[in-house]
Write a protein that holds these residues in place. Sequence first.
Motif, PDB file in Angstrom:
ATOM      1  N   ASP A   1      16.710  94.623  11.973  1.00  0.00           N
ATOM      2  CA  ASP A   1      17.802  95.435  12.515  1.00  0.00           C
ATOM      3  C   ASP A   1      19.169  94.853  12.177  1.00  0.00           C
ATOM      4  OD1 ASP A   1      16.106  97.282  13.626  1.00  0.00           O
ATOM      5  OD2 ASP A   1      16.167  96.424  15.650  1.00  0.00           O
ATOM      6  N   ASN A   2      19.262  93.506  12.132  1.00  0.00           N
ATOM      7  CA  ASN A   2      20.569  92.853  11.985  1.00  0.00           C
ATOM      8  C   ASN A   2      20.866  92.356  10.578  1.00  0.00           C
ATOM      9  OD1 ASN A   2      21.910  92.554  14.832  1.00  0.00           O
ATOM     10  ND2 ASN A   2      19.726  92.157  15.163  1.00  0.00           N
ATOM     11  N   ARG A   3      19.853  92.228   9.756  1.00  0.00           N
ATOM     12  CA  ARG A   3      20.008  91.844   8.350  1.00  0.00           C
ATOM     13  C   ARG A   3      20.874  90.594   8.146  1.00  0.00           C
ATOM     14  NH1 ARG A   3      18.274  96.145   4.913  1.00  0.00           N
ATOM     15  NH2 ARG A   3      16.886  97.401   6.219  1.00  0.00           N
ATOM     16  N   PRO A   4      20.461  89.439   8.697  1.00  0.00           N
ATOM     17  CA  PRO A   4      21.191  88.206   8.391  1.00  0.00           C
ATOM     18  C   PRO A   4      21.030  87.852   6.921  1.00  0.00           C
ATOM     19  CG  PRO A   4      19.100  87.684   9.415  1.00  0.00           C
ATOM     20  CD  PRO A   4      19.238  89.187   9.478  1.00  0.00           C
ATOM     21  N   TYR A   5      21.838  86.913   6.453  1.00  0.00           N
ATOM     22  CA  TYR A   5      21.665  86.428   5.079  1.00  0.00           C
ATOM     23  C   TYR A   5      20.313  85.750   4.928  1.00  0.00           C
ATOM     24  CZ  TYR A   5      22.047  83.255   1.101  1.00  0.00           C
ATOM     25  OH  TYR A   5      21.796  82.554  -0.051  1.00  0.00           O
ATOM     26  N   MET A   6      19.934  84.962   5.941  1.00  0.00           N
ATOM     27  CA  MET A   6      18.697  84.195   5.869  1.00  0.00           C
ATOM     28  C   MET A   6      17.990  84.181   7.211  1.00  0.00           C
ATOM     29  SD  MET A   6      18.165  80.113   5.092  1.00  0.00           S
ATOM     30  CE  MET A   6      18.807  80.192   3.424  1.00  0.00           C
ATOM     31  N   VAL A   7      16.670  84.245   7.168  1.00  0.00           N
ATOM     32  CA  VAL A   7      15.817  83.986   8.316  1.00  0.00           C
ATOM     33  C   VAL A   7      15.165  82.626   8.092  1.00  0.00           C
ATOM     34  CG1 VAL A   7      13.549  84.589   9.259  1.00  0.00           C
ATOM     35  CG2 VAL A   7      15.327  86.335   9.060  1.00  0.00           C
ATOM     36  N   CYS A   8      15.216  81.766   9.089  1.00  0.00           N
ATOM     37  CA  CYS A   8      14.533  80.474   9.028  1.00  0.00           C
ATOM     38  C   CYS A   8      13.477  80.453  10.127  1.00  0.00           C
ATOM     39  CB  CYS A   8      15.507  79.318   9.208  1.00  0.00           C
ATOM     40  SG  CYS A   8      14.718  77.680   9.080  1.00  0.00           S
ATOM     41  N   LEU A   9      12.217  80.384   9.720  1.00  0.00           N
ATOM     42  CA  LEU A   9      11.126  80.351  10.693  1.00  0.00           C
ATOM     43  C   LEU A   9      10.956  78.936  11.224  1.00  0.00           C
ATOM     44  CD1 LEU A   9       8.411  82.633   9.038  1.00  0.00           C
ATOM     45  CD2 LEU A   9      10.261  83.255  10.611  1.00  0.00           C
ATOM     46  N   VAL A  10      10.933  78.828  12.549  1.00  0.00           N
ATOM     47  CA  VAL A  10      10.830  77.530  13.218  1.00  0.00           C
ATOM     48  C   VAL A  10       9.722  77.586  14.263  1.00  0.00           C
ATOM     49  CG1 VAL A  10      13.293  77.054  12.882  1.00  0.00           C
ATOM     50  CG2 VAL A  10      12.520  78.147  14.992  1.00  0.00           C
ATOM     51  N   PRO A  11       9.128  76.427  14.583  1.00  0.00           N
ATOM     52  CA  PRO A  11       8.188  76.406  15.703  1.00  0.00           C
ATOM     53  C   PRO A  11       8.962  76.524  17.004  1.00  0.00           C
ATOM     54  CG  PRO A  11       8.562  74.183  14.929  1.00  0.00           C
ATOM     55  CD  PRO A  11       9.313  75.096  13.995  1.00  0.00           C
ATOM     56  N   GLU A  12       8.320  77.040  18.028  1.00  0.00           N
ATOM     57  CA  GLU A  12       9.029  77.210  19.287  1.00  0.00           C
ATOM     58  C   GLU A  12       8.065  77.081  20.450  1.00  0.00           C
ATOM     59  OE1 GLU A  12      11.290  80.877  21.418  1.00  0.00           O
ATOM     60  OE2 GLU A  12      12.027  80.345  19.418  1.00  0.00           O
ATOM     61  N   LYS A  13       8.416  76.163  21.371  1.00  0.00           N
ATOM     62  CA  LYS A  13       7.661  76.016  22.616  1.00  0.00           C
ATOM     63  C   LYS A  13       8.624  76.224  23.769  1.00  0.00           C
ATOM     64  CE  LYS A  13       6.141  71.891  21.558  1.00  0.00           C
ATOM     65  NZ  LYS A  13       5.455  70.588  21.622  1.00  0.00           N
ATOM     66  N   ARG A  14       8.223  77.031  24.717  1.00  0.00           N
ATOM     67  CA  ARG A  14       9.132  77.402  25.813  1.00  0.00           C
ATOM     68  C   ARG A  14       9.645  76.178  26.568  1.00  0.00           C
ATOM     69  NH1 ARG A  14      10.437  81.871  28.995  1.00  0.00           N
ATOM     70  NH2 ARG A  14       9.201  83.244  27.685  1.00  0.00           N
ATOM     71  N   GLU A  15       8.797  75.134  26.737  1.00  0.00           N
ATOM     72  CA  GLU A  15       9.179  74.005  27.577  1.00  0.00           C
ATOM     73  C   GLU A  15      10.017  72.964  26.852  1.00  0.00           C
ATOM     74  OE1 GLU A  15       5.109  73.072  25.820  1.00  0.00           O
ATOM     75  OE2 GLU A  15       6.181  74.816  26.620  1.00  0.00           O
ATOM     76  N   GLU A  16      10.163  73.038  25.522  1.00  0.00           N
ATOM     77  CA  GLU A  16      10.886  72.000  24.796  1.00  0.00           C
ATOM     78  C   GLU A  16      12.389  72.126  25.018  1.00  0.00           C
ATOM     79  OE1 GLU A  16       9.916  72.535  20.681  1.00  0.00           O
ATOM     80  OE2 GLU A  16      11.007  74.424  20.513  1.00  0.00           O
ATOM     81  N   LEU A  17      13.093  70.976  24.991  1.00  0.00           N
ATOM     82  CA  LEU A  17      14.542  70.990  25.111  1.00  0.00           C
ATOM     83  C   LEU A  17      15.182  71.437  23.807  1.00  0.00           C
ATOM     84  CD1 LEU A  17      15.194  67.685  27.103  1.00  0.00           C
ATOM     85  CD2 LEU A  17      15.322  70.034  27.947  1.00  0.00           C
TER      86      LEU A  17
END
Length: 241
Positions: free
Chosen positions: A83-99
Amino acid sequence: MPVLVVNVDHVATLRQQRRGIEPEPVTAAHLAELAGARGIIVHLREDRRHIIDRDVSILSRCLNTRLHLEMAATAEMQSIALDNRPYMVCLVPEKREELTTEGGLAVAGRETHLREYLAPIHEAGICSSLFIEADERQIDAAKSVGSEFIEIHTGRFADAATPKARQAEFTKIVKGIEYARSLDLRVNLGHGLNYTNIFMFKDVPGIDEYSIGHSIVSRAVLVGMDRAVREMCEIIRTFAE
């Protein structure tokens, strides 16, 4: 010559402490651009702890440089990226509890899934990057997925408790950069880089971008965003001298 891309997540972190309207991450992004940043990074997390959908929407329409959208590989985030068409998407890991992001994305063993996930993003003309460790197996997998870029996780280097440990992590990163470039992958570095430790990369070739957020925003609290970004840009410029 490598360039600086500034992450403004922690400007939004301060705003979200009171769920108010200030400080404004969009304004911070524009100040960073005026000071020399060549792009702006935001990480839209599932729990919206700092950057929110409205920020991504505004930044995607008003930046003068380019927007890098960090996100988990979920259906919701894929839709937002399209929908937003950024220049780049960077896929990252994500855990809800991490700082904060604690390590690189596990790409090896998920190549088919991630290739299919990125297909509509690539078809929309959006570049992709994978946030990974400086490990040949993960780099090979990133190449297999079809990503143009990788971003090597520098957090372990930044957090190393001794000079010996830091040197060991630095050596791994340099070898990772060399290997990725041999596969024609473009290489960004990010996580925990600051005004001191970045100097270790002065003579390292093959780096496209330094992705820096927390250190710059922390300095900006004391000296202002313009000065904080200009000082980091000047450090990176000296690397080409």
